[in-house]
Scaffold this motif. Structure first.
Motif, PDB file in Angstrom:
ATOM      1  N   ALA A   4       0.828  -1.201   0.000  1.00  0.00           N
ATOM      2  CA  ALA A   4       0.000   0.000   0.000  1.00  0.00           C
ATOM      3  C   ALA A   4       0.868   1.258   0.000  1.00  0.00           C
ATOM      4  CB  ALA A   4      -0.921   0.007   1.211  1.00  0.00           C
ATOM      5  N   PRO A   5       0.630   2.191  -0.936  1.00  0.00           N
ATOM      6  CA  PRO A   5       1.444   3.401  -0.993  1.00  0.00           C
ATOM      7  C   PRO A   5       1.095   4.435   0.076  1.00  0.00           C
ATOM      8  CG  PRO A   5      -0.207   3.416  -2.727  1.00  0.00           C
ATOM      9  CD  PRO A   5      -0.288   2.072  -2.079  1.00  0.00           C
ATOM     10  N   SER A   6      -0.051   4.287   0.747  1.00  0.00           N
ATOM     11  CA  SER A   6      -0.454   5.214   1.800  1.00  0.00           C
ATOM     12  C   SER A   6      -1.591   4.570   2.595  1.00  0.00           C
ATOM     13  CB  SER A   6      -0.927   6.551   1.205  1.00  0.00           C
ATOM     14  OG  SER A   6      -2.212   6.408   0.614  1.00  0.00           O
ATOM     15  N   ASP A   7      -2.198   5.357   3.475  1.00  0.00           N
ATOM     16  CA  ASP A   7      -3.382   4.891   4.191  1.00  0.00           C
ATOM     17  C   ASP A   7      -4.635   5.604   3.703  1.00  0.00           C
ATOM     18  OD1 ASP A   7      -2.941   7.411   5.185  1.00  0.00           O
ATOM     19  OD2 ASP A   7      -3.058   6.851   7.293  1.00  0.00           O
ATOM     20  N   MET A   8      -4.552   6.221   2.524  1.00  0.00           N
ATOM     21  CA  MET A   8      -5.678   6.948   1.948  1.00  0.00           C
ATOM     22  C   MET A   8      -6.429   6.056   0.961  1.00  0.00           C
ATOM     23  SD  MET A   8      -6.007  10.120   3.018  1.00  0.00           S
ATOM     24  CE  MET A   8      -5.140  11.606   3.532  1.00  0.00           C
ATOM     25  N   ALA A   9      -7.710   5.846   1.225  1.00  0.00           N
ATOM     26  CA  ALA A   9      -8.509   4.931   0.422  1.00  0.00           C
ATOM     27  C   ALA A   9      -9.598   5.675  -0.351  1.00  0.00           C
ATOM     28  CB  ALA A   9      -9.155   3.881   1.319  1.00  0.00           C
ATOM     29  N   MET A  10      -9.854   5.236  -1.561  1.00  0.00           N
ATOM     30  CA  MET A  10     -10.978   5.754  -2.345  1.00  0.00           C
ATOM     31  C   MET A  10     -12.275   5.167  -1.785  1.00  0.00           C
ATOM     32  SD  MET A  10      -9.418   5.729  -6.223  1.00  0.00           S
ATOM     33  CE  MET A  10      -8.939   3.994  -6.244  1.00  0.00           C
ATOM     34  N   VAL A  11     -13.301   6.021  -1.712  1.00  0.00           N
ATOM     35  CA  VAL A  11     -14.465   5.608  -0.945  1.00  0.00           C
ATOM     36  C   VAL A  11     -15.794   5.855  -1.665  1.00  0.00           C
ATOM     37  CG1 VAL A  11     -14.717   7.780   0.340  1.00  0.00           C
ATOM     38  CG2 VAL A  11     -15.394   5.615   1.427  1.00  0.00           C
ATOM     39  N   GLY A  12     -15.833   5.608  -2.976  1.00  0.00           N
ATOM     40  CA  GLY A  12     -17.108   5.554  -3.672  1.00  0.00           C
ATOM     41  C   GLY A  12     -17.722   6.873  -4.077  1.00  0.00           C
ATOM     42  N   ARG A  13     -16.913   7.949  -4.136  1.00  0.00           N
ATOM     43  CA  ARG A  13     -17.387   9.232  -4.648  1.00  0.00           C
ATOM     44  C   ARG A  13     -16.338   9.745  -5.632  1.00  0.00           C
ATOM     45  NH1 ARG A  13     -20.782   7.449  -1.915  1.00  0.00           N
ATOM     46  NH2 ARG A  13     -22.354   8.500  -0.646  1.00  0.00           N
ATOM     47  N   TYR A  14     -16.769  10.021  -6.865  1.00  0.00           N
ATOM     48  CA  TYR A  14     -15.838  10.413  -7.925  1.00  0.00           C
ATOM     49  C   TYR A  14     -16.463  11.489  -8.811  1.00  0.00           C
ATOM     50  CZ  TYR A  14     -14.489   5.495  -6.947  1.00  0.00           C
ATOM     51  OH  TYR A  14     -14.178   4.293  -6.350  1.00  0.00           O
ATOM     52  N   ILE A  15     -15.615  12.369  -9.333  1.00  0.00           N
ATOM     53  CA  ILE A  15     -15.969  13.246 -10.455  1.00  0.00           C
ATOM     54  C   ILE A  15     -14.864  13.079 -11.490  1.00  0.00           C
ATOM     55  CG2 ILE A  15     -16.229  15.620 -11.251  1.00  0.00           C
ATOM     56  CD1 ILE A  15     -17.406  16.306  -8.504  1.00  0.00           C
ATOM     57  N   PHE A  16     -15.247  12.855 -12.746  1.00  0.00           N
ATOM     58  CA  PHE A  16     -14.272  12.579 -13.801  1.00  0.00           C
ATOM     59  C   PHE A  16     -14.441  13.521 -14.987  1.00  0.00           C
ATOM     60  CE2 PHE A  16     -14.692   8.188 -11.960  1.00  0.00           C
ATOM     61  CZ  PHE A  16     -13.400   8.103 -11.461  1.00  0.00           C
ATOM     62  N   THR A  17     -13.315  13.805 -15.628  1.00  0.00           N
ATOM     63  CA  THR A  17     -13.346  14.442 -16.938  1.00  0.00           C
ATOM     64  C   THR A  17     -13.732  13.374 -17.970  1.00  0.00           C
ATOM     65  OG1 THR A  17     -11.008  13.969 -17.363  1.00  0.00           O
ATOM     66  CG2 THR A  17     -11.520  16.050 -16.255  1.00  0.00           C
ATOM     67  N   PRO A  18     -14.160  13.776 -19.169  1.00  0.00           N
ATOM     68  CA  PRO A  18     -14.570  12.797 -20.187  1.00  0.00           C
ATOM     69  C   PRO A  18     -13.477  11.813 -20.571  1.00  0.00           C
ATOM     70  CG  PRO A  18     -15.296  14.999 -20.796  1.00  0.00           C
ATOM     71  CD  PRO A  18     -14.399  15.164 -19.618  1.00  0.00           C
ATOM     72  N   ARG A  19     -12.223  12.157 -20.351  1.00  0.00           N
ATOM     73  CA  ARG A  19     -11.104  11.291 -20.725  1.00  0.00           C
ATOM     74  C   ARG A  19     -11.193   9.930 -20.042  1.00  0.00           C
ATOM     75  NH1 ARG A  19      -7.952   9.051 -24.285  1.00  0.00           N
ATOM     76  NH2 ARG A  19      -5.827   8.635 -23.580  1.00  0.00           N
ATOM     77  N   LEU A  20     -11.779   9.882 -18.860  1.00  0.00           N
ATOM     78  CA  LEU A  20     -11.849   8.615 -18.120  1.00  0.00           C
ATOM     79  C   LEU A  20     -12.602   7.553 -18.922  1.00  0.00           C
ATOM     80  CD1 LEU A  20     -13.593   6.698 -15.912  1.00  0.00           C
ATOM     81  CD2 LEU A  20     -11.146   7.068 -15.558  1.00  0.00           C
ATOM     82  N   MET A  21     -13.685   7.939 -19.590  1.00  0.00           N
ATOM     83  CA  MET A  21     -14.447   6.972 -20.380  1.00  0.00           C
ATOM     84  C   MET A  21     -13.599   6.389 -21.503  1.00  0.00           C
ATOM     85  SD  MET A  21     -17.522   6.109 -19.526  1.00  0.00           S
ATOM     86  CE  MET A  21     -18.971   6.629 -18.609  1.00  0.00           C
ATOM     87  N   GLN A  22     -12.801   7.226 -22.142  1.00  0.00           N
ATOM     88  CA  GLN A  22     -11.941   6.741 -23.223  1.00  0.00           C
ATOM     89  C   GLN A  22     -10.929   5.730 -22.701  1.00  0.00           C
ATOM     90  OE1 GLN A  22     -10.274  10.358 -24.752  1.00  0.00           O
ATOM     91  NE2 GLN A  22     -12.229  11.155 -25.482  1.00  0.00           N
ATOM     92  N   LEU A  23     -10.397   5.988 -21.530  1.00  0.00           N
ATOM     93  CA  LEU A  23      -9.402   5.080 -20.951  1.00  0.00           C
ATOM     94  C   LEU A  23     -10.037   3.758 -20.519  1.00  0.00           C
ATOM     95  CD1 LEU A  23      -7.360   7.647 -18.840  1.00  0.00           C
ATOM     96  CD2 LEU A  23      -6.675   6.564 -20.991  1.00  0.00           C
ATOM     97  N   LEU A  24     -11.273   3.816 -20.042  1.00  0.00           N
ATOM     98  CA  LEU A  24     -11.941   2.581 -19.622  1.00  0.00           C
ATOM     99  C   LEU A  24     -12.097   1.597 -20.781  1.00  0.00           C
ATOM    100  CD1 LEU A  24     -14.761   3.675 -17.146  1.00  0.00           C
ATOM    101  CD2 LEU A  24     -12.908   2.059 -16.675  1.00  0.00           C
ATOM    102  N   LYS A  25     -12.270   2.121 -21.998  1.00  0.00           N
ATOM    103  CA  LYS A  25     -12.418   1.235 -23.162  1.00  0.00           C
ATOM    104  C   LYS A  25     -11.172   0.385 -23.378  1.00  0.00           C
ATOM    105  CE  LYS A  25     -15.375   4.506 -25.673  1.00  0.00           C
ATOM    106  NZ  LYS A  25     -15.474   5.362 -26.890  1.00  0.00           N
TER     107      LYS A  25
END
Length: 287
Positions: free
Chosen positions: A197-218
Protein backbone atom coordinates in the motif's frame (compact mmCIF):
# COMPACT_ATOMS: atom_id res chain seq x y z
CA UNK A 1 -15.59 23.69 -18.99
CA UNK A 2 -18.79 21.87 -19.92
CA UNK A 3 -21.35 21.84 -17.09
CA UNK A 4 -21.22 19.00 -14.57
CA UNK A 5 -24.77 17.64 -14.62
CA UNK A 6 -24.61 13.85 -14.90
CA UNK A 7 -23.87 11.18 -12.34
CA UNK A 8 -23.69 7.38 -12.63
CA UNK A 9 -24.96 5.03 -9.93
CA UNK A 10 -23.64 1.47 -10.46
CA UNK A 11 -26.44 -0.65 -9.00
CA UNK A 12 -26.24 -4.05 -10.70
CA UNK A 13 -24.65 -6.01 -7.85
CA UNK A 14 -26.37 -9.05 -6.36
CA UNK A 15 -26.02 -7.99 -2.72
CA UNK A 16 -25.02 -11.49 -1.64
CA UNK A 17 -23.80 -10.32 1.78
CA UNK A 18 -27.41 -9.52 2.68
CA UNK A 19 -29.01 -12.79 1.60
CA UNK A 20 -31.74 -13.86 2.07
CA UNK A 21 -33.00 -10.26 2.43
CA UNK A 22 -31.80 -9.40 -1.08
CA UNK A 23 -33.10 -12.51 -2.82
CA UNK A 24 -36.11 -10.60 -4.16
CA UNK A 25 -35.27 -7.01 -3.23
CA UNK A 26 -32.29 -4.93 -4.44
CA UNK A 27 -29.61 -4.11 -1.88
CA UNK A 28 -29.96 -0.47 -2.90
CA UNK A 29 -33.57 -0.50 -1.67
CA UNK A 30 -32.69 -1.61 1.86
CA UNK A 31 -33.75 1.20 4.18
CA UNK A 32 -31.70 3.30 6.54
CA UNK A 33 -34.36 4.34 9.06
CA UNK A 34 -37.04 5.71 6.71
CA UNK A 35 -35.66 5.78 3.18
CA UNK A 36 -33.67 3.43 0.92
CA UNK A 37 -29.92 3.65 0.47
CA UNK A 38 -30.21 4.70 -3.16
CA UNK A 39 -32.35 7.70 -2.24
CA UNK A 40 -29.65 9.02 0.08
CA UNK A 41 -27.22 8.89 -2.84
CA UNK A 42 -29.57 10.57 -5.31
CA UNK A 43 -30.43 13.36 -2.89
CA UNK A 44 -26.72 13.93 -2.26
CA UNK A 45 -26.07 14.20 -6.01
CA UNK A 46 -28.94 16.64 -6.55
CA UNK A 47 -27.69 18.81 -3.68
CA UNK A 48 -24.36 19.01 -5.58
CA UNK A 49 -26.07 20.14 -8.78
CA UNK A 50 -26.02 16.77 -10.57
CA UNK A 51 -29.65 16.23 -11.45
CA UNK A 52 -29.27 13.90 -14.44
CA UNK A 53 -29.14 10.46 -12.84
CA UNK A 54 -27.91 7.39 -14.73
CA UNK A 55 -28.70 4.12 -12.97
CA UNK A 56 -26.73 1.10 -14.18
CA UNK A 57 -28.83 -1.83 -13.03
CA UNK A 58 -29.26 -5.55 -13.67
CA UNK A 59 -31.90 -8.26 -13.34
CA UNK A 60 -34.16 -7.97 -10.31
CA UNK A 61 -33.69 -4.21 -9.88
CA UNK A 62 -37.16 -3.08 -10.98
CA UNK A 63 -37.94 -1.79 -7.48
CA UNK A 64 -35.40 1.01 -7.97
CA UNK A 65 -37.25 2.19 -11.08
CA UNK A 66 -40.59 2.01 -9.29
CA UNK A 67 -39.26 4.01 -6.34
CA UNK A 68 -38.34 7.02 -8.48
CA UNK A 69 -41.41 6.73 -10.70
CA UNK A 70 -44.76 8.48 -10.26
CA UNK A 71 -47.41 6.30 -8.63
CA UNK A 72 -50.62 8.14 -9.45
CA UNK A 73 -52.82 5.68 -7.53
CA UNK A 74 -50.71 5.87 -4.36
CA UNK A 75 -50.53 9.65 -4.49
CA UNK A 76 -54.31 9.91 -5.02
CA UNK A 77 -54.96 7.57 -2.07
CA UNK A 78 -52.67 9.53 0.24
CA UNK A 79 -54.21 12.82 -0.80
CA UNK A 80 -57.80 11.65 -0.38
CA UNK A 81 -56.94 10.17 3.03
CA UNK A 82 -55.64 13.52 4.20
CA UNK A 83 -52.08 12.23 4.65
CA UNK A 84 -50.59 15.41 3.24
CA UNK A 85 -47.06 14.97 4.63
CA UNK A 86 -46.72 11.48 3.15
CA UNK A 87 -48.27 12.66 -0.12
CA UNK A 88 -45.77 15.49 -0.43
CA UNK A 89 -42.81 13.21 0.31
CA UNK A 90 -43.87 10.47 -2.12
CA UNK A 91 -44.53 13.08 -4.80
CA UNK A 92 -41.18 14.79 -4.15
CA UNK A 93 -39.20 11.56 -4.50
CA UNK A 94 -40.92 10.68 -7.79
CA UNK A 95 -40.14 14.07 -9.28
CA UNK A 96 -36.77 14.95 -7.77
CA UNK A 97 -34.62 14.09 -10.79
CA UNK A 98 -34.46 12.87 -14.35
CA UNK A 99 -33.43 9.21 -14.14
CA UNK A 100 -32.15 7.03 -16.97
CA UNK A 101 -31.87 3.24 -16.50
CA UNK A 102 -29.28 1.07 -18.24
CA UNK A 103 -28.53 -2.65 -17.93
CA UNK A 104 -25.14 -4.13 -17.07
CA UNK A 105 -25.78 -7.55 -18.57
CA UNK A 106 -22.58 -9.15 -17.28
CA UNK A 107 -20.89 -8.71 -13.90
CA UNK A 108 -17.55 -7.50 -15.27
CA UNK A 109 -16.60 -5.05 -12.55
CA UNK A 110 -17.11 -1.46 -11.46
CA UNK A 111 -15.17 -0.08 -14.40
CA UNK A 112 -17.42 -1.97 -16.79
CA UNK A 113 -20.54 -0.67 -15.02
CA UNK A 114 -19.35 2.90 -15.49
CA UNK A 115 -18.45 2.18 -19.12
CA UNK A 116 -22.02 1.01 -19.77
CA UNK A 117 -23.09 4.67 -19.47
CA UNK A 118 -20.58 6.03 -21.99
CA UNK A 119 -23.15 6.90 -24.67
CA UNK A 120 -25.27 8.89 -22.22
CA UNK A 121 -22.26 10.72 -20.79
CA UNK A 122 -20.75 11.46 -24.22
CA UNK A 123 -18.08 14.16 -23.92
CA UNK A 124 -19.26 15.70 -20.63
CA UNK A 125 -17.73 15.49 -17.16
CA UNK A 126 -19.63 13.19 -14.83
CA UNK A 127 -19.87 11.89 -11.29
CA UNK A 128 -19.92 8.32 -10.00
CA UNK A 129 -21.47 7.39 -6.66
CA UNK A 130 -21.63 4.05 -4.85
CA UNK A 131 -24.81 4.23 -2.83
CA UNK A 132 -23.79 1.65 -0.23
CA UNK A 133 -21.06 4.03 0.95
CA UNK A 134 -23.24 6.27 3.08
CA UNK A 135 -21.70 9.61 4.09
CA UNK A 136 -23.69 12.02 6.24
CA UNK A 137 -22.54 15.63 6.60
CA UNK A 138 -23.98 19.13 6.52
CA UNK A 139 -22.08 19.60 3.26
CA UNK A 140 -22.91 16.57 1.06
CA UNK A 141 -19.93 14.44 0.00
CA UNK A 142 -20.44 15.10 -3.72
CA UNK A 143 -20.55 18.83 -3.01
CA UNK A 144 -17.20 18.55 -1.21
CA UNK A 145 -15.78 17.04 -4.42
CA UNK A 146 -17.57 19.50 -6.67
CA UNK A 147 -15.94 22.48 -4.99
CA UNK A 148 -12.51 21.16 -5.97
CA UNK A 149 -13.72 20.30 -9.49
CA UNK A 150 -15.12 23.81 -9.96
CA UNK A 151 -11.79 25.22 -8.76
CA UNK A 152 -9.54 23.04 -10.94
CA UNK A 153 -11.61 21.57 -13.80
CA UNK A 154 -9.94 18.23 -13.05
CA UNK A 155 -11.07 14.81 -11.86
CA UNK A 156 -11.64 14.54 -8.10
CA UNK A 157 -11.91 11.46 -5.88
CA UNK A 158 -13.30 11.12 -2.36
CA UNK A 159 -10.85 9.70 0.18
CA UNK A 160 -10.83 8.43 3.75
CA UNK A 161 -7.98 7.34 6.01
CA UNK A 162 -8.05 3.66 6.92
CA UNK A 163 -6.02 1.53 9.36
CA UNK A 164 -3.12 -0.40 7.81
CA UNK A 165 -4.96 -3.65 8.55
CA UNK A 166 -7.80 -2.60 6.22
CA UNK A 167 -5.94 -1.34 3.13
CA UNK A 168 -6.57 -4.65 1.36
CA UNK A 169 -10.30 -3.80 1.26
CA UNK A 170 -9.91 -0.61 -0.79
CA UNK A 171 -8.28 1.12 -3.72
CA UNK A 172 -5.34 2.93 -2.08
CA UNK A 173 -3.79 6.10 -3.51
CA UNK A 174 -0.33 7.62 -3.62
CA UNK A 175 -0.29 11.42 -3.62
CA UNK A 176 1.63 14.66 -3.24
CA UNK A 177 0.42 17.83 -1.53
CA UNK A 178 0.32 20.91 -3.71
CA UNK A 179 0.37 24.54 -2.66
CA UNK A 180 -2.95 25.37 -1.05
CA UNK A 181 -3.31 21.89 0.43
CA UNK A 182 -4.72 20.14 -2.64
CA UNK A 183 -3.90 16.43 -2.76
CA UNK A 184 -2.75 15.45 -6.25
CA UNK A 185 -3.00 11.71 -6.83
CA UNK A 186 -0.01 10.15 -8.55
CA UNK A 187 -0.91 6.45 -8.46
CA UNK A 188 -3.39 3.99 -7.00
CA UNK A 189 -3.49 0.27 -6.31
CA UNK A 190 -6.62 -1.88 -6.04
CA UNK A 191 -6.79 -3.81 -2.74
CA UNK A 192 -3.04 -4.01 -2.03
CA UNK A 193 -1.42 -6.02 0.74
CA UNK A 194 -0.19 -4.09 3.79
CA UNK A 195 3.37 -4.09 2.42
CA UNK A 196 2.27 -2.88 -1.03
CA UNK A 197 0.00 0.00 0.00
CA UNK A 198 1.44 3.40 -0.99
CA UNK A 199 -0.45 5.21 1.80
CA UNK A 200 -3.38 4.89 4.19
CA UNK A 201 -5.68 6.95 1.95
CA UNK A 202 -8.51 4.93 0.42
CA UNK A 203 -10.98 5.75 -2.35
CA UNK A 204 -14.47 5.61 -0.94
CA UNK A 205 -17.11 5.55 -3.67
CA UNK A 206 -17.39 9.23 -4.65
CA UNK A 207 -15.84 10.41 -7.92
CA UNK A 208 -15.97 13.25 -10.46
CA UNK A 209 -14.27 12.58 -13.80
CA UNK A 210 -13.35 14.44 -16.94
CA UNK A 211 -14.57 12.80 -20.19
CA UNK A 212 -11.10 11.29 -20.73
CA UNK A 213 -11.85 8.61 -18.12
CA UNK A 214 -14.45 6.97 -20.38
CA UNK A 215 -11.94 6.74 -23.22
CA UNK A 216 -9.40 5.08 -20.95
CA UNK A 217 -11.94 2.58 -19.62
CA UNK A 218 -12.42 1.24 -23.16
CA UNK A 219 -8.75 0.22 -23.22
CA UNK A 220 -8.47 -1.22 -19.70
CA UNK A 221 -7.65 -4.92 -19.59
CA UNK A 222 -9.34 -7.13 -16.99
CA UNK A 223 -7.50 -6.99 -13.65
CA UNK A 224 -8.03 -8.76 -10.33
CA UNK A 225 -10.86 -11.28 -10.50
CA UNK A 226 -11.11 -10.93 -14.27
CA UNK A 227 -12.97 -7.64 -13.85
CA UNK A 228 -12.48 -4.25 -15.47
CA UNK A 229 -11.21 -2.19 -12.57
CA UNK A 230 -12.11 1.49 -12.36
CA UNK A 231 -8.92 1.97 -10.34
CA UNK A 232 -6.75 0.87 -13.28
CA UNK A 233 -8.26 3.53 -15.55
CA UNK A 234 -7.87 6.22 -12.87
CA UNK A 235 -4.19 5.29 -12.49
CA UNK A 236 -3.64 5.92 -16.22
CA UNK A 237 -5.67 9.13 -16.08
CA UNK A 238 -3.51 10.45 -13.22
CA UNK A 239 -0.43 10.09 -15.43
CA UNK A 240 -2.06 12.09 -18.26
CA UNK A 241 -3.76 14.91 -16.37
CA UNK A 242 -4.20 16.10 -12.78
CA UNK A 243 -6.43 14.01 -10.54
CA UNK A 244 -7.13 15.38 -7.07
CA UNK A 245 -8.29 13.79 -3.85
CA UNK A 246 -10.56 15.18 -1.13
CA UNK A 247 -10.44 13.83 2.41
CA UNK A 248 -14.17 13.61 3.02
CA UNK A 249 -15.79 15.05 6.11
CA UNK A 250 -18.79 13.43 7.76
CA UNK A 251 -20.10 10.26 9.32
CA UNK A 252 -19.23 7.41 6.99
CA UNK A 253 -20.92 4.01 7.05
CA UNK A 254 -20.06 0.99 4.92
CA UNK A 255 -23.71 0.08 4.47
CA UNK A 256 -22.76 -2.56 1.91
CA UNK A 257 -22.14 -5.05 4.69
CA UNK A 258 -24.58 -6.07 7.43
CA UNK A 259 -22.57 -4.66 10.35
CA UNK A 260 -22.13 -1.25 8.73
CA UNK A 261 -25.79 -1.27 7.69
CA UNK A 262 -26.93 -1.95 11.25
CA UNK A 263 -24.60 0.72 12.60
CA UNK A 264 -25.98 3.27 10.12
CA UNK A 265 -29.54 2.50 11.17
CA UNK A 266 -28.64 2.79 14.85
CA UNK A 267 -26.70 6.06 14.59
CA UNK A 268 -28.97 7.81 12.09
CA UNK A 269 -32.01 6.51 13.93
CA UNK A 270 -30.81 8.06 17.18
CA UNK A 271 -30.26 11.36 15.36
CA UNK A 272 -33.68 11.34 13.68
CA UNK A 273 -35.87 14.30 14.63
CA UNK A 274 -39.03 12.21 14.93
CA UNK A 275 -37.79 8.83 16.16
CA UNK A 276 -34.50 9.57 17.89
CA UNK A 277 -35.59 10.32 21.44
CA UNK A 278 -38.09 7.45 21.74
CA UNK A 279 -35.59 5.06 20.14
CA UNK A 280 -32.94 6.05 22.69
CA UNK A 281 -35.34 5.37 25.57
CA UNK A 282 -36.40 2.04 24.10
CA UNK A 283 -32.82 0.88 23.57
CA UNK A 284 -31.98 1.58 27.19
CA UNK A 285 -34.47 -1.11 28.17
CA UNK A 286 -32.55 -3.72 26.17
CA UNK A 287 -28.93 -2.75 26.89
Amino acid sequence: MKPLRKIIFPAAGLGTRFLPATKASPKEMLTIVDKPLIQYGVEEAIAAGMGEIIMVTGRGKRAIEDHFDISAELEANLKSAGKSALYKEVSRVARMAEVIYLRQKEALGLGHAVLCARHWVSDEPFGVSLADELIIHEKPAMQQLREVYDQTGCSVIGLIQVPASEVSKYGIVDYTTEEGGLLRLTDMVEKPGMDEAPSDMAMVGRYIFTPRLMQLLKAVQPGKGGEIQLTDAIAVLAKEEPVYGVLLEGQRFDAGNPEGFLLANAVIGLQHAEYGESLRKSLQEYL
